[in-house]
Design a protein around this motif. Structure first.
Motif, PDB file in Angstrom:
ATOM      1  N   HIS A  18       0.798  -1.225   0.000  1.00  0.00           N
ATOM      2  CA  HIS A  18       0.000   0.000   0.000  1.00  0.00           C
ATOM      3  C   HIS A  18       0.832   1.277   0.000  1.00  0.00           C
ATOM      4  O   HIS A  18       0.430   2.283  -0.576  1.00  0.00           O
ATOM      5  CB  HIS A  18      -0.931   0.014   1.220  1.00  0.00           C
ATOM      6  CG  HIS A  18      -1.885  -1.133   1.265  1.00  0.00           C
ATOM      7  ND1 HIS A  18      -1.649  -2.263   2.011  1.00  0.00           N
ATOM      8  CD2 HIS A  18      -3.068  -1.332   0.641  1.00  0.00           C
ATOM      9  CE1 HIS A  18      -2.647  -3.112   1.843  1.00  0.00           C
ATOM     10  NE2 HIS A  18      -3.521  -2.579   1.028  1.00  0.00           N
ATOM     11  N   LEU A  19       1.997   1.257   0.643  1.00  0.00           N
ATOM     12  CA  LEU A  19       2.799   2.478   0.776  1.00  0.00           C
ATOM     13  C   LEU A  19       3.891   2.585  -0.276  1.00  0.00           C
ATOM     14  O   LEU A  19       4.466   3.658  -0.456  1.00  0.00           O
ATOM     15  CB  LEU A  19       3.428   2.548   2.175  1.00  0.00           C
ATOM     16  CG  LEU A  19       2.451   2.577   3.341  1.00  0.00           C
ATOM     17  CD1 LEU A  19       3.206   2.677   4.661  1.00  0.00           C
ATOM     18  CD2 LEU A  19       1.464   3.737   3.201  1.00  0.00           C
ATOM     19  N   GLY A  20       4.192   1.498  -0.969  1.00  0.00           N
ATOM     20  CA  GLY A  20       5.241   1.555  -1.979  1.00  0.00           C
ATOM     21  C   GLY A  20       6.623   1.449  -1.353  1.00  0.00           C
ATOM     22  O   GLY A  20       6.824   0.728  -0.376  1.00  0.00           O
ATOM     23  N   TRP A  21       7.582   2.202  -1.897  1.00  0.00           N
ATOM     24  CA  TRP A  21       8.977   2.088  -1.491  1.00  0.00           C
ATOM     25  C   TRP A  21       9.256   2.871  -0.209  1.00  0.00           C
ATOM     26  O   TRP A  21       8.818   4.012  -0.046  1.00  0.00           O
ATOM     27  CB  TRP A  21       9.894   2.608  -2.590  1.00  0.00           C
ATOM     28  CG  TRP A  21      10.065   1.643  -3.724  1.00  0.00           C
ATOM     29  CD1 TRP A  21       9.355   1.623  -4.887  1.00  0.00           C
ATOM     30  CD2 TRP A  21      10.980   0.545  -3.787  1.00  0.00           C
ATOM     31  NE1 TRP A  21       9.763   0.580  -5.682  1.00  0.00           N
ATOM     32  CE2 TRP A  21      10.771  -0.096  -5.036  1.00  0.00           C
ATOM     33  CE3 TRP A  21      11.953   0.051  -2.930  1.00  0.00           C
ATOM     34  CZ2 TRP A  21      11.514  -1.207  -5.432  1.00  0.00           C
ATOM     35  CZ3 TRP A  21      12.691  -1.061  -3.321  1.00  0.00           C
ATOM     36  CH2 TRP A  21      12.469  -1.676  -4.569  1.00  0.00           C
ATOM     37  N   LEU A  22      10.009   2.235   0.686  1.00  0.00           N
ATOM     38  CA  LEU A  22      10.505   2.857   1.911  1.00  0.00           C
ATOM     39  C   LEU A  22      12.004   2.585   1.999  1.00  0.00           C
ATOM     40  O   LEU A  22      12.471   1.505   1.596  1.00  0.00           O
ATOM     41  CB  LEU A  22       9.811   2.280   3.142  1.00  0.00           C
ATOM     42  CG  LEU A  22       8.298   2.505   3.248  1.00  0.00           C
ATOM     43  CD1 LEU A  22       7.687   1.517   4.236  1.00  0.00           C
ATOM     44  CD2 LEU A  22       7.994   3.931   3.685  1.00  0.00           C
ATOM     45  N   LEU A  23      12.757   3.550   2.523  1.00  0.00           N
ATOM     46  CA  LEU A  23      14.198   3.375   2.665  1.00  0.00           C
ATOM     47  C   LEU A  23      14.615   3.761   4.074  1.00  0.00           C
ATOM     48  O   LEU A  23      14.319   4.864   4.532  1.00  0.00           O
ATOM     49  CB  LEU A  23      14.952   4.242   1.643  1.00  0.00           C
ATOM     50  CG  LEU A  23      16.487   4.170   1.691  1.00  0.00           C
ATOM     51  CD1 LEU A  23      16.970   2.751   1.401  1.00  0.00           C
ATOM     52  CD2 LEU A  23      17.100   5.145   0.681  1.00  0.00           C
ATOM     53  N   ASP A  24      15.289   2.842   4.770  1.00  0.00           N
ATOM     54  CA  ASP A  24      15.754   3.074   6.131  1.00  0.00           C
ATOM     55  C   ASP A  24      17.246   2.777   6.218  1.00  0.00           C
ATOM     56  O   ASP A  24      17.745   1.841   5.580  1.00  0.00           O
ATOM     57  CB  ASP A  24      14.994   2.189   7.122  1.00  0.00           C
ATOM     58  CG  ASP A  24      13.511   2.511   7.172  1.00  0.00           C
ATOM     59  OD1 ASP A  24      13.163   3.522   7.795  1.00  0.00           O
ATOM     60  OD2 ASP A  24      12.713   1.757   6.584  1.00  0.00           O
ATOM     61  N   ARG A  25      17.943   3.555   7.035  1.00  0.00           N
ATOM     62  CA  ARG A  25      19.371   3.347   7.281  1.00  0.00           C
ATOM     63  C   ARG A  25      19.571   2.949   8.734  1.00  0.00           C
ATOM     64  O   ARG A  25      18.978   3.553   9.635  1.00  0.00           O
ATOM     65  CB  ARG A  25      20.147   4.630   6.996  1.00  0.00           C
ATOM     66  CG  ARG A  25      21.613   4.542   7.405  1.00  0.00           C
ATOM     67  CD  ARG A  25      22.258   5.904   7.508  1.00  0.00           C
ATOM     68  NE  ARG A  25      23.606   5.791   8.063  1.00  0.00           N
ATOM     69  CZ  ARG A  25      24.365   6.826   8.412  1.00  0.00           C
ATOM     70  NH1 ARG A  25      23.921   8.051   8.252  1.00  0.00           N
ATOM     71  NH2 ARG A  25      25.578   6.642   8.914  1.00  0.00           N
ATOM     72  N   TYR A  26      20.429   1.943   8.962  1.00  0.00           N
ATOM     73  CA  TYR A  26      20.703   1.529  10.333  1.00  0.00           C
ATOM     74  C   TYR A  26      21.735   2.469  10.964  1.00  0.00           C
ATOM     75  O   TYR A  26      22.748   2.817  10.346  1.00  0.00           O
ATOM     76  CB  TYR A  26      21.219   0.094  10.379  1.00  0.00           C
ATOM     77  CG  TYR A  26      21.309  -0.426  11.795  1.00  0.00           C
ATOM     78  CD1 TYR A  26      20.157  -0.665  12.538  1.00  0.00           C
ATOM     79  CD2 TYR A  26      22.537  -0.652  12.397  1.00  0.00           C
ATOM     80  CE1 TYR A  26      20.223  -1.120  13.844  1.00  0.00           C
ATOM     81  CE2 TYR A  26      22.607  -1.124  13.699  1.00  0.00           C
ATOM     82  CZ  TYR A  26      21.451  -1.346  14.419  1.00  0.00           C
ATOM     83  OH  TYR A  26      21.511  -1.787  15.713  1.00  0.00           O
ATOM     84  N   LEU A  27      21.455   2.875  12.201  1.00  0.00           N
ATOM     85  CA  LEU A  27      22.320   3.777  12.945  1.00  0.00           C
ATOM     86  C   LEU A  27      22.899   2.998  14.133  1.00  0.00           C
ATOM     87  O   LEU A  27      22.274   2.918  15.192  1.00  0.00           O
ATOM     88  CB  LEU A  27      21.513   4.988  13.428  1.00  0.00           C
ATOM     89  CG  LEU A  27      20.774   5.727  12.310  1.00  0.00           C
ATOM     90  CD1 LEU A  27      19.688   6.621  12.866  1.00  0.00           C
ATOM     91  CD2 LEU A  27      21.749   6.528  11.474  1.00  0.00           C
ATOM     92  N   PRO A  28      24.087   2.390  13.979  1.00  0.00           N
ATOM     93  CA  PRO A  28      24.610   1.485  15.012  1.00  0.00           C
ATOM     94  C   PRO A  28      24.859   2.159  16.354  1.00  0.00           C
ATOM     95  O   PRO A  28      24.718   1.522  17.402  1.00  0.00           O
ATOM     96  CB  PRO A  28      25.911   0.947  14.393  1.00  0.00           C
ATOM     97  CG  PRO A  28      26.262   1.920  13.312  1.00  0.00           C
ATOM     98  CD  PRO A  28      24.971   2.458  12.810  1.00  0.00           C
ATOM     99  N   ASP A  29      25.208   3.439  16.338  1.00  0.00           N
ATOM    100  CA  ASP A  29      25.477   4.119  17.607  1.00  0.00           C
ATOM    101  C   ASP A  29      24.221   4.233  18.464  1.00  0.00           C
ATOM    102  O   ASP A  29      24.301   4.342  19.694  1.00  0.00           O
ATOM    103  CB  ASP A  29      26.047   5.520  17.356  1.00  0.00           C
ATOM    104  CG  ASP A  29      27.434   5.475  16.735  1.00  0.00           C
ATOM    105  OD1 ASP A  29      28.061   4.396  16.798  1.00  0.00           O
ATOM    106  OD2 ASP A  29      27.879   6.487  16.177  1.00  0.00           O
ATOM    107  N   LEU A  30      23.055   4.231  17.798  1.00  0.00           N
ATOM    108  CA  LEU A  30      21.789   4.357  18.514  1.00  0.00           C
ATOM    109  C   LEU A  30      21.005   3.044  18.544  1.00  0.00           C
ATOM    110  O   LEU A  30      19.936   2.975  19.147  1.00  0.00           O
ATOM    111  CB  LEU A  30      20.925   5.444  17.863  1.00  0.00           C
ATOM    112  CG  LEU A  30      21.499   6.869  17.898  1.00  0.00           C
ATOM    113  CD1 LEU A  30      20.670   7.790  17.036  1.00  0.00           C
ATOM    114  CD2 LEU A  30      21.555   7.381  19.331  1.00  0.00           C
ATOM    115  N   SER A  31      21.544   2.025  17.857  1.00  0.00           N
ATOM    116  CA  SER A  31      20.828   0.747  17.726  1.00  0.00           C
ATOM    117  C   SER A  31      19.405   0.986  17.238  1.00  0.00           C
ATOM    118  O   SER A  31      18.437   0.444  17.784  1.00  0.00           O
ATOM    119  CB  SER A  31      20.823  -0.017  19.063  1.00  0.00           C
ATOM    120  OG  SER A  31      22.140  -0.336  19.449  1.00  0.00           O
TER     121      SER A  31
END
Length: 295
Positions: free
Chosen positions: A95-108
């Motif tokens: 329903h929402l299409g494309w999503l892009l997330d980046r992992y932030l290891p310092d903040l888990s």
């Protein structure tokens, strides 16, 4: 599907030739995510895993591998890692299409990239980029360019990060505004008068139903109230509740394109209730436990 992909991989390795796509990604059919994975490899990006028809994946030691499954609400996805160690999670949901997330290891934690802003210079009030409007080559180039090219378009996801501002509880409006805009609900702002939160797109409603499950007629009524709240166009419903929904109510909420979030009574942390809202949530797991996949 998985058996076909494994057979293709075994045949290619016995013949001493590279495994062709989409079988190299443990998939038997081409899809948007296998296309993205192929493009990322061309850009020198390591593809850790691809999930489409095959929802299962293995991780851990080759001598003692473990299996995990990706739930359907997360859509089809590519998890990739740049030479600098930046892990990204690109998914396409029904329903929402494309999503892009980046992992932030310092903040888990995961941070969401505003794809519409990054590629087109303007935000949508709803998370995601609709698939018919998405250019997979542009998404691949954006990922390959790395965070230096889209730092201004990233925000921090609330999972594991949001805590009440005081030990005496939380303010409902502050809790909502501290979390939902980070998911991509970009036009939410502080309320005026009786409104919990203001928006040109959404009518945000709070319902205290801790000991009661909301029924389909209740959600239908709230959806009608939301639609009538619009001036030029009907508004969509965002329902915040400390209760839950019946299955028919959740199905209707999806049909009406309404988002329903449960709020924790003690912390004010939001979690998705209906499948549409679950699509908007960032990944939950730490990608470092999965290790790198094919490249």
């Amino acid at each position: 599907m998985l058996i076909e992909a494994l057979a293709a991989q075994a045949t290619a390795r016995l013949a001493g030739v590279p495994v062709a796509s989409p079988w190299r990604w443990d998939e038997s059919e081409r899809s948007e995510v296998t296309e993205l994975a192929d493009l990322l490899v061309e850009h020198g990006i390591t593809v850790r895993r691809v999930v489409a028809g095959n929802r299962w994946f293995a991780y851990g030691s080759g001598y003692a591998p473990e299996l995990d499954i990706v739930e359907s609400a997360q859509g089809n996805l590519v998890e990739a890692e740049s030479p600098g160690g930046v892990v990204v999670h690109a998914s396409v949901t029904p329903h929402l299409g494309w999503l892009l997330d980046r992992y932030l290891p310092d903040l888990s934690a995961w941070g969401r990239v505003d794809l519409n802003l990054a590629l087109w210079g303007r935000s949508r009030p709803t998370p995601g980029m609709l698939s018919p409007q998405a250019d997979i080559k542009q998404i691949a180039e954006l990922i390959a360019g790395g965070p230096d090219t889209w730092t201004q378009d990233i925000q921090l996801a609330p999972i594991g990060l949001y805590t009440p501002p005081t030990p005496f509880g939380f303010d409902l409006e502050e809790a909502v505004l501290a979390q939902l805009p980070l998911l991509g609900f970009s036009d939410l702002k502080a309320g005026d008068g009786d409104a919990l939160v203001q928006s040109d797109t959404y009518h945000v409603v709070w319902r205290d139903r801790e000991s009661k499950t909301l029924s389909k007629p209740e959600v239908e009524r709230l959806n009608g109230v939301a639609a009538a709240a619009g001036t030029e166009h009907p508004k969509r419903l965002i329902l915040i509740t400390n209760g839950w929904l019946s299955r028919p109510a959740a199905a209707f909420a999806d049909q009406a394109r309404a988002f329903v979030f449960h709020i924790d009574h003690d912390t004010g942390r939001l979690d998705a209730v209906n499948p549409l809202a679950r699509e908007a949530m960032p990944p939950r797991s730490d990608p470092r436990k999965h290790g790198a996949g094919a490249s």
